[in-house]
Design a protein around this motif. Structure first.
Motif, PDB file in Angstrom:
ATOM      1  N   TRP A  97      27.848  36.179  49.793  1.00  0.00           N
ATOM      2  CA  TRP A  97      29.227  36.943  50.571  1.00  0.00           C
ATOM      3  C   TRP A  97      30.342  36.329  51.378  1.00  0.00           C
ATOM      4  N   LYS A  98      29.417  34.356  51.803  1.00  0.00           N
ATOM      5  CA  LYS A  98      31.215  33.425  52.051  1.00  0.00           C
ATOM      6  C   LYS A  98      31.712  33.170  50.679  1.00  0.00           C
ATOM      7  N   GLN A  99      31.452  33.153  49.789  1.00  0.00           N
ATOM      8  CA  GLN A  99      32.446  32.900  48.514  1.00  0.00           C
ATOM      9  C   GLN A  99      32.816  34.482  48.261  1.00  0.00           C
ATOM     10  N   SER A 106      35.580  34.575  51.077  1.00  0.00           N
ATOM     11  CA  SER A 106      37.320  33.493  50.761  1.00  0.00           C
ATOM     12  C   SER A 106      37.613  33.979  49.392  1.00  0.00           C
ATOM     13  N   LEU A 120      32.548  25.724  48.145  1.00  0.00           N
ATOM     14  CA  LEU A 120      30.966  27.236  48.694  1.00  0.00           C
ATOM     15  C   LEU A 120      30.019  27.316  47.065  1.00  0.00           C
TER      16      LEU A 120
END
Length: 318
Positions: free
Chosen positions: A202-204, A207, A249
């Motif tokens: 999710w974070k990748q 971003s 990440l």
């Protein structure tokens, strides 16, 4: 993967036909809409800067969907992915064709973008899994040519329909073709790999999407406020920061959304840059030339679409 000397079955050929057909319909509509912008500006009383989001937002969401295509294809069975690709295509087409205002039209186009982002990578994966290695090049070429014909025919198709009939019929005429391709693909699509439960990065993803959106907004602001505006450089700086965050990440993750290490190989980066520049030029011209012909040269919609046909067909075939 099949043995190199094993013939490709009719079953596999029909699956590829269905996948390529749906992807063709998705891209055909996308390039057809570019020639309708002056008409839409007049009908919905909006500016060119606003109506161009039909293309910008569409391509942005296609890029976002393709970026997670590898995860989707590992996580779900191909038939289910293609089912949703076709269903989203149908919903998006109907929503766009019946749109009473620009916002609904934009929503319909975004729904179709999800379909495009699912169908094109799935076509490539199906060829890589089901076609013998020695024949993959020819099938990739055929599949690529089918998809490349869409932006070649799109402006002319959209121009003729809009000039003599209505821009809404761009969607209605393509709908039965996409429906048939969807049904064929659902009937014959196969898969050799089994789905696996893997975590989503999710974070990748967030971003990366925010970085792409920031770049888009920055360029859009440059067109409105100028290249020296803080509204351009501010969003560009945000995009750079987000890209750095995404790279870090991805580098430190066991489940990278996109493998960053592959960009260290020049034999991959060089063809990628060439392909990017070709697509950048082609898609830019399908937007710039028709609108220039109509808004500045005061030519008809049909003429503005036909002027792209010859060059686009040559580039698709070559």
């Amino acid at each position: 993967m099949q043995k190199d000397n094993q013939p490709v079955s009719l079953h596999v050929k029909l699956a590829i036909l269905g996948l390529a057909g749906l992807a063709f319909c998705d891209v055909l509509i996308e390039t057809s809409m570019n020639v309708t912008f002056p008409t839409l500006m007049q009908q919905f009383s909006i500016s060119l800067n606003k109506v161009q989001w039909l293309t910008t937002a569409y391509l942005l969401l296609v890029a976002a969907t393709i970026s997670i295509a590898a995860f989707i294809e590992k996580r779900f069975i191909f038939k289910k992915i293609f089912f949703w690709a076709g269903l989203l295509f149908i919903i998006g087409v109907i929503c766009s064709a019946l749109a009473p205002n620009f916002l609904i039209l934009l929503i319909g186009r975004l729904i179709q973008a999800l379909s495009t982002g699912l169908a094109i990578p799935l076509l490539i994966t199906e060829i890589m899994q089901q076609i013998p290695q020695k024949k993959q090049g020819s099938y990739m070429g055929i599949g690529g040519m089918v998809i490349a014909l869409a932006p070649s025919l799109g402006p002319t198709y959209g121009g003729v329909i809009t000039q003599d009939l209505s821009w809404r019929l761009i969607f209605w005429f393509v709908l039965p073709i996409g429906l048939i391709a969807w049904l064929i693909g659902l009937s014959f699509i196969e898969q050799k790999s089994s789905p696996s439960k893997i975590p989503f990065a999710w974070k990748q993803f967030i971003s990366l999407i925010l970085a792409l959106l920031s770049i888009t907004v920055a360029v859009n602001n440059a067109g409105i406020y100028g290249w020296t505006s803080i509204k351009f450089y501010g969003f560009l700086l945000i995009a750079v920061i987000l890209l750095i965050v995404f790279i870090k990440l991805s580098t430190n993750s066991r489940q990278a959304l996109i493998s960053i290490s592959i960009f260290k190989k020049w034999e991959f980066v060089c063809p990628l840059l060439i392909y990017f520049l070709i697509q950048f030029i082609q898609l830019s011209l399908t937007f710039l030339l028709p609108n220039c012909a109509q808004l500045i040269l005061k030519k008809g919609v049909t003429i503005s679409g036909i002027m792209l046909l010859c060059g686009s067909l040559i580039s698709a075939i070559l």
